[in-house]
Motif scaffolding. Structure first.
Motif, PDB file in Angstrom:
ATOM      1  N   MET A 183     -53.952   6.869  17.731  1.00  0.00           N
ATOM      2  CA  MET A 183     -53.212   6.816  16.470  1.00  0.00           C
ATOM      3  C   MET A 183     -51.723   6.613  16.764  1.00  0.00           C
ATOM      4  O   MET A 183     -51.139   7.341  17.561  1.00  0.00           O
ATOM      5  CB  MET A 183     -53.428   8.116  15.686  1.00  0.00           C
ATOM      6  CG  MET A 183     -52.955   8.065  14.268  1.00  0.00           C
ATOM      7  SD  MET A 183     -53.832   6.856  13.250  1.00  0.00           S
ATOM      8  CE  MET A 183     -55.529   7.439  13.415  1.00  0.00           C
ATOM      9  N   ASP A 184     -51.110   5.630  16.089  1.00  0.00           N
ATOM     10  CA  ASP A 184     -49.695   5.340  16.345  1.00  0.00           C
ATOM     11  C   ASP A 184     -48.752   6.238  15.555  1.00  0.00           C
ATOM     12  O   ASP A 184     -47.651   6.553  16.014  1.00  0.00           O
ATOM     13  CB  ASP A 184     -49.393   3.875  16.004  1.00  0.00           C
ATOM     14  CG  ASP A 184     -50.121   2.900  16.906  1.00  0.00           C
ATOM     15  OD1 ASP A 184     -50.182   3.160  18.121  1.00  0.00           O
ATOM     16  OD2 ASP A 184     -50.629   1.887  16.392  1.00  0.00           O
ATOM     17  N   ARG A 240     -53.018  13.757  17.317  1.00  0.00           N
ATOM     18  CA  ARG A 240     -51.960  13.410  18.263  1.00  0.00           C
ATOM     19  C   ARG A 240     -51.464  11.996  17.993  1.00  0.00           C
ATOM     20  O   ARG A 240     -52.249  11.078  17.732  1.00  0.00           O
ATOM     21  CB  ARG A 240     -52.454  13.536  19.705  1.00  0.00           C
ATOM     22  CG  ARG A 240     -52.841  14.956  20.094  1.00  0.00           C
ATOM     23  CD  ARG A 240     -53.134  15.060  21.578  1.00  0.00           C
ATOM     24  NE  ARG A 240     -51.944  14.803  22.392  1.00  0.00           N
ATOM     25  CZ  ARG A 240     -51.051  15.721  22.733  1.00  0.00           C
ATOM     26  NH1 ARG A 240     -51.213  16.979  22.357  1.00  0.00           N
ATOM     27  NH2 ARG A 240     -50.000  15.399  23.465  1.00  0.00           N
ATOM     28  N   SER A 241     -50.145  11.841  18.050  1.00  0.00           N
ATOM     29  CA  SER A 241     -49.536  10.526  17.896  1.00  0.00           C
ATOM     30  C   SER A 241     -48.102  10.609  18.407  1.00  0.00           C
ATOM     31  O   SER A 241     -47.508  11.686  18.422  1.00  0.00           O
ATOM     32  CB  SER A 241     -49.538  10.078  16.427  1.00  0.00           C
ATOM     33  OG  SER A 241     -48.612  10.829  15.685  1.00  0.00           O
ATOM     34  N   ARG A 267     -45.347  15.226  19.110  1.00  0.00           N
ATOM     35  CA  ARG A 267     -46.471  14.425  19.599  1.00  0.00           C
ATOM     36  C   ARG A 267     -47.704  14.543  18.714  1.00  0.00           C
ATOM     37  O   ARG A 267     -48.812  14.258  19.157  1.00  0.00           O
ATOM     38  CB  ARG A 267     -46.832  14.860  21.028  1.00  0.00           C
ATOM     39  CG  ARG A 267     -45.745  14.574  22.071  1.00  0.00           C
ATOM     40  CD  ARG A 267     -45.476  13.089  22.173  1.00  0.00           C
ATOM     41  NE  ARG A 267     -44.523  12.757  23.230  1.00  0.00           N
ATOM     42  CZ  ARG A 267     -43.940  11.583  23.372  1.00  0.00           C
ATOM     43  NH1 ARG A 267     -44.201  10.613  22.496  1.00  0.00           N
ATOM     44  NH2 ARG A 267     -43.092  11.349  24.350  1.00  0.00           N
ATOM     45  N   GLY A 268     -47.505  14.922  17.464  1.00  0.00           N
ATOM     46  CA  GLY A 268     -48.630  14.998  16.554  1.00  0.00           C
ATOM     47  C   GLY A 268     -48.499  16.175  15.610  1.00  0.00           C
ATOM     48  O   GLY A 268     -47.461  16.849  15.558  1.00  0.00           O
ATOM     49  N   VAL A 293     -48.658   9.526  12.366  1.00  0.00           N
ATOM     50  CA  VAL A 293     -49.234  10.410  11.359  1.00  0.00           C
ATOM     51  C   VAL A 293     -48.180  10.618  10.275  1.00  0.00           C
ATOM     52  O   VAL A 293     -47.031  10.965  10.573  1.00  0.00           O
ATOM     53  CB  VAL A 293     -49.646  11.770  11.952  1.00  0.00           C
ATOM     54  CG1 VAL A 293     -50.129  12.707  10.848  1.00  0.00           C
ATOM     55  CG2 VAL A 293     -50.742  11.585  12.996  1.00  0.00           C
TER      56      VAL A 293
END
Length: 386
Positions: free
Chosen positions: A1-2, A187-188, A177-178, A4
């Motif tokens: 996932m890039d 996480r993204s 980081r998410g 959120v």
């Protein structure tokens, strides 16, 4: 996932849409349903008429263009109606001030035409007599806010996690980081805070202060009527209310018809925290002011009222873009009552920030860290708690 995005209102939906169009994979998290907060309690105003020349007007003009594009790409789904706005003045002194205001806007690209007193009724036949004149703004428009948010999210292809409260952010060496929700960890490398009136609480999860506060507003909805109001009509004092810092109750009627018949009457503003108590005084003021503008409404039945909380920042500008204090955290919040109108431009700016491309308008005026004396994270959390 890039990326959120926290918040499934129209601003979060626009961020998801433009991030996806930029080639990013997107997840959207909200503790409630789509448009369950400020968006669902909005009128759908897309206004340039109430904004003086400056950064917010630049954002609004970009959004005017983007909303037209979205209306063409997502036909009927957002109920886009380019009805135009009419701002009226009760006396010559106010009209002179409106004229000066419009001149400044015109230099920035706003289209407006002064309307003589005897020509007002060509635009609005049921408008009260005796007004000094006004200005017509053809760029003002309307959308259905909840449908617009839902359609933008659908078109984005984002993965939705609704009914999941964000309980924390994933932080590694001070970098986001998410997010952690009540059900999962996502996480993204990027998280966008589009949490509306709760954006201060989200920022505090990363240890960053962002002084977003709720500003309550009421709307009246009449019984279905023939199209007695053709434009978005309001008196000039509404412009001053929008720019005011007062916490006290302010009201200035904004009156508009809808395709289905009911007339919408807003808007009040007051800072009372998240107090949802019905205010008879606010409703009385709105009804009286609407009837003063349109006497035909004096006998119309009000079939319901609703209210919501606008995400207010002290300088009346939203926070948009990366937070330099916390790598990986981006903000798209604090639009107050203009979030629906400014959503597409906000989404485009966030997409540019996420991809490192040139933003369509300068980001500097919207820096999230421009409030050095904002509340501490714990205070922001307390202010945002419903």
């Amino acid at each position: 996932m890039d990326v959120v995005i926290i918040g499934a209102g129209v601003v979060g939906a626009a961020c998801a849409y433009y991030a996806s169009r930029s080639g990013l994979s997107v997840a959207v998290v909200d503790r409630g349903p789509v448009a369950g907060g400020t968006t669902g309690a909005g009128e759908g105003n897309l206004l340039v008429s109430d904004k003086e020349a400056g950064p917010e007007l630049d954002l609004a003009l970009l959004s005017v263009r983007l909303w037209r594009e979205l209306a063409a790409q997502l036909p009927r789904a957002v109920e886009y109606e380019p009805k135009g706005g009419l701002v009226v003045a009760p006396d010559e002194t106010t009209l002179k001030a409106l004229r000066h205001f419009a001149e400044g806007q015109r230099a920035a690209g706003v289209l407006s035409t002064e309307v003589a007193p005897d020509a007002l009724h060509d635009l609005e036949p049921h408008l009260a007599r005796g007004l000094a004149g006004g200005f017509h703004y053809p760029q003002d428009a309307q959308v259905h806010p909840a449908q617009a948010a839902a359609r933008l999210l659908s078109a984005s292809g984002a993965t939705l996690h609704l009914g999941e409260e964000v309980t924390g952010l994933v932080l590694e060496s001070g970098t986001v980081r998410g997010v952690r929700t009540s059900r999962r960890t996502l996480r993204s490398p990027a998280v966008v805070n589009a949490a509306g009136t709760w954006a201060g609480a989200v920022a505090s999860l990363a240890g960053a202060a962002l002084p977003v506060l709720p500003r309550r507003g009421f709307v009246l909805v009449t019984e279905p009527l023939p199209r007695v109001v053709r434009h978005k009509v309001y008196a000039a004092d509404y412009i001053a209310d929008v720019a005011s810092d007062s916490a006290a109750l302010q009201s200035s009627a904004v009156v508009e018809g809808t395709p289905s018949g009911p007339v919408l009457i807003g808007a009040t503003r007051e800072r009372v925290g998240f107090d949802r108590t019905l205010s008879p005084e606010a409703l009385r003021r709105l009804a009286a002011q609407a009837a003063a503008l349109f006497p035909v409404l004096a006998d119309a039945k009000v079939i319901r009222t609703y209210h919501g909380f606008r995400p207010y920042l002290p300088d009346h500008l939203p926070a948009i873009g990366p937070d330099p204090r916390v790598p990986g955290l981006f903000h798209a919040c604090g639009h107050e009552g203009a979030g629906i109108g400014l959503a597409p431009a906000t989404g485009a700016l966030i997409a540019a920030s996420l991809t490192g491309t040139e933003p369509p308008v300068p980001l500097a005026p919207f820096r999230p860290d421009r409030f050095p004396d904002g509340p501490t994270p714990s205070a922001a959390r307390a202010a945002a708690a419903p």
